[in-house]
Scaffold this motif. Sequence first.
Motif, PDB file in Angstrom:
ATOM      1  N   GLN A   1      13.914  24.204 -15.901  1.00 32.46           N
ATOM      2  CA  GLN A   1      13.376  23.998 -17.254  1.00 32.46           C
ATOM      3  C   GLN A   1      13.413  22.547 -17.722  1.00 32.46           C
ATOM      4  N   GLU A   2      14.352  21.749 -17.199  1.00 32.06           N
ATOM      5  CA  GLU A   2      14.441  20.346 -17.626  1.00 32.06           C
ATOM      6  C   GLU A   2      13.628  19.427 -16.720  1.00 32.06           C
ATOM      7  N   PHE A   3      12.933  20.000 -15.779  1.00 33.27           N
ATOM      8  CA  PHE A   3      12.184  19.206 -14.800  1.00 33.27           C
ATOM      9  C   PHE A   3      11.109  18.370 -15.500  1.00 33.27           C
ATOM     10  N   ARG A   4      11.145  17.040 -15.253  1.00 31.48           N
ATOM     11  CA  ARG A   4      10.185  16.134 -15.918  1.00 31.48           C
ATOM     12  C   ARG A   4       8.880  16.071 -15.115  1.00 31.48           C
ATOM     13  N   THR A   5       7.802  16.518 -15.730  1.00 29.85           N
ATOM     14  CA  THR A   5       6.516  16.545 -15.019  1.00 29.85           C
ATOM     15  C   THR A   5       5.488  15.645 -15.676  1.00 29.85           C
ATOM     16  N   ASP A   6       5.893  14.914 -16.692  1.00 24.71           N
ATOM     17  CA  ASP A   6       4.978  14.016 -17.396  1.00 24.71           C
ATOM     18  C   ASP A   6       5.756  12.787 -17.845  1.00 24.71           C
ATOM     19  N   PRO A   7       5.449  11.575 -17.401  1.00 19.76           N
ATOM     20  CA  PRO A   7       4.314  11.196 -16.551  1.00 19.76           C
ATOM     21  C   PRO A   7       4.523  11.596 -15.089  1.00 19.76           C
ATOM     22  N   TRP A   8       3.424  11.625 -14.346  1.00 25.63           N
ATOM     23  CA  TRP A   8       3.452  12.042 -12.936  1.00 25.63           C
ATOM     24  C   TRP A   8       2.487  11.169 -12.135  1.00 25.63           C
ATOM     25  N   LYS A   9       2.922  10.799 -10.951  1.00 25.32           N
ATOM     26  CA  LYS A   9       2.058   9.975 -10.096  1.00 25.32           C
ATOM     27  C   LYS A   9       1.880  10.617  -8.731  1.00 25.32           C
ATOM     28  N   VAL A  10       0.730  10.386  -8.139  1.00 26.77           N
ATOM     29  CA  VAL A  10       0.460  10.894  -6.795  1.00 26.77           C
ATOM     30  C   VAL A  10       0.024   9.737  -5.919  1.00 26.77           C
ATOM     31  N   GLU A  11       0.683   9.628  -4.752  1.00 31.41           N
ATOM     32  CA  GLU A  11       0.352   8.556  -3.813  1.00 31.41           C
ATOM     33  C   GLU A  11      -0.679   9.071  -2.812  1.00 31.41           C
ATOM     34  N   ILE A  12      -1.769   8.322  -2.669  1.00 28.08           N
ATOM     35  CA  ILE A  12      -2.809   8.688  -1.695  1.00 28.08           C
ATOM     36  C   ILE A  12      -2.759   7.655  -0.575  1.00 28.08           C
ATOM     37  N   SER A  13      -2.640   8.117   0.681  1.00 29.53           N
ATOM     38  CA  SER A  13      -2.541   7.143   1.767  1.00 29.53           C
ATOM     39  C   SER A  13      -3.085   7.710   3.067  1.00 29.53           C
ATOM     40  N   GLY A  14      -3.070   6.895   4.092  1.00 28.21           N
ATOM     41  CA  GLY A  14      -3.538   7.309   5.407  1.00 28.21           C
ATOM     42  C   GLY A  14      -5.003   6.973   5.614  1.00 28.21           C
ATOM     43  N   GLU A  15      -5.699   7.862   6.284  1.00 21.14           N
ATOM     44  CA  GLU A  15      -7.088   7.613   6.686  1.00 21.14           C
ATOM     45  C   GLU A  15      -8.071   7.755   5.520  1.00 21.14           C
ATOM     46  N   VAL A  16      -7.970   6.864   4.531  1.00 17.97           N
ATOM     47  CA  VAL A  16      -8.887   6.893   3.383  1.00 17.97           C
ATOM     48  C   VAL A  16      -9.283   5.475   2.992  1.00 17.97           C
ATOM     49  N   SER A  17     -10.453   5.339   2.382  1.00 17.02           N
ATOM     50  CA  SER A  17     -10.872   4.016   1.919  1.00 17.02           C
ATOM     51  C   SER A  17     -10.264   3.671   0.573  1.00 17.02           C
ATOM     52  N   LYS A  18      -9.837   4.664  -0.174  1.00 12.62           N
ATOM     53  CA  LYS A  18      -9.288   4.369  -1.498  1.00 12.62           C
ATOM     54  C   LYS A  18      -7.859   4.875  -1.662  1.00 12.62           C
TER      55      LYS A  18
END
Lengths: 335, 211
Positions: free
Chosen positions: A109-126
């Motif tokens: 219940q105390e889990f902080r979910t905002d703000p949240w970030k997602v890392e995109i990596s590997g075989e991608v151009s962006k």
Amino acid sequence: MMLINKPPDIKSSEITPESVYRQRRLFMKSVAAGVAMLASPSLLAIPNYPKPGDRHYPGPEWLQQMIRQGSNERVFATDEPMTPYVDVTGHNNFYEFGIGKRDPLEHAQEFRTDPWKVEISGEVSKPGQYTLEDILKPHTLEERIYRLRCVEAWSMVIPWIGFPLGDLLKRFEPTGNAHYVEFVTLHDPEQMPGQRSSFSTIRWPYVEGLRMDEAMHPLTIMAVGVYGDALPPQNGAPLRLVVPWKYGFKSIKSIVAIRFHEQMPDTSWNLAAPNEYGFYANVNPQVNHPRWSQATERRLPSPFFNPNRIDTQLFNGYAEEVASLYQGMDLRQWF
Amino acid sequence: MVLSILSGQRWFGYLRWWLVFAGCLLPLGWMIWSAVNNRLGADPAQELVLLLGLWAMRFLWMTLAVTPLRQLLGWGWLQRFRRMLGLYALFYALLHLLAFLTFILGWRADLILVELSKRYYIVAGLAALILLIPLGITSTQGFQRRLKKNWIRLHRLSYLAAVLVLVHYLMQIRASYAEHLFYGMLLLLLLGYRVVKWQKKKNSKISATNG
């Protein structure tokens, strides 16, 4: 107008499931009947289901707004009765918060979910770090009522709110070498008591993966809500995968990284017990778990004197949509 | 001091017996209360089966703890409860199986046949239960007198049953093994104590004959 997520390489006639077709008929009927309410957006809005007072997870304001502006075209919806909200949010396997089914409800219940970030990596151009707002912004949220089949032989019917994963992945422009996608759950022992245990058979962080064509399939969604609200922390807030034709453990929760690979990535349960959990983990009544049968399942809630036992369907009943992904593959070998 | 005076009284013995007897029913009462009041979650059947199994194991471990505790701590009064604890282990184990057959399998013959033959952890659990049944039947004082030395030999099967119960339990490890380790260590102590005693007895016999 129903097929907003039509993939370019499949004919619409091939992917329209009968239920959608039927619903489309129903929809057109209502138009023909000249229902005046058609003009109002509420007809297509995601319903806000009534909930018990002590269980309410509105989520951040901006997400609430996105949900209210979402669409309820009921693509791929099942008409089976939905599992009650208290059970969907009170019976969870989220081992980061404990191994009991109620532990996630009690410890998250105390889990902080905002703000949240997602890392995109590997075989991608962006590649890069994206905020949850960035991730969601261009997408229209929609309700998807899916069956969820746990590898432990119980199942639920859940009205998720999300958007097709494929639409998200395309934005990062995967390269020609991107054959697999890996997902990673947050690793934060301070917030997640299960990650502090010395007796866990799972190595943290929890990782999962999909083949690229599975990830791009229109049934595969990123969910941010359930039952007309934001996802509660115990259900994998703020961002989780839902792959309805695979066992539940593939639908990884609280995602902080998406990585594109040329090779098949490691997956947590496969590392913990390779003879019991494969990479594919497609729901299959013919291929038993070494310790129990997968031929049947108990649909929850399961009352005492009526175990609600039903036959498990190949690909959890989504064979029509996904069987072609595995043509020519030995599903016993690639369990 | 007070206790030792009290324990000499006959009424105190009765009271204690009834208290222990009722106390052993508390877990079952709590389970029934939880089930009736919808406190067992979305999958109450599974929860109930797990709880009944857990308590069956706990009672079996308690039964095996009687002798070591009596000998190490001099708690002679414990001996009077060994049979009761053992019968409660059997009682909870039978309810565990009954709940599994009724609430999980719904008495479907096809499922029962497969589960009780092909799932090795269930086979191990069933074998343990089957071993406990003759022990329960012969637990009376009448049988104890009639079987004499063989009674002790027969009731050593409880060690094998306990090992099978542990196997049944360990084979279900999935995401964590903390509790499994705890109950495993306890059984190791309980059975280890007996091995050490037996070794000592053998040694003292040898030294006695040598002397």
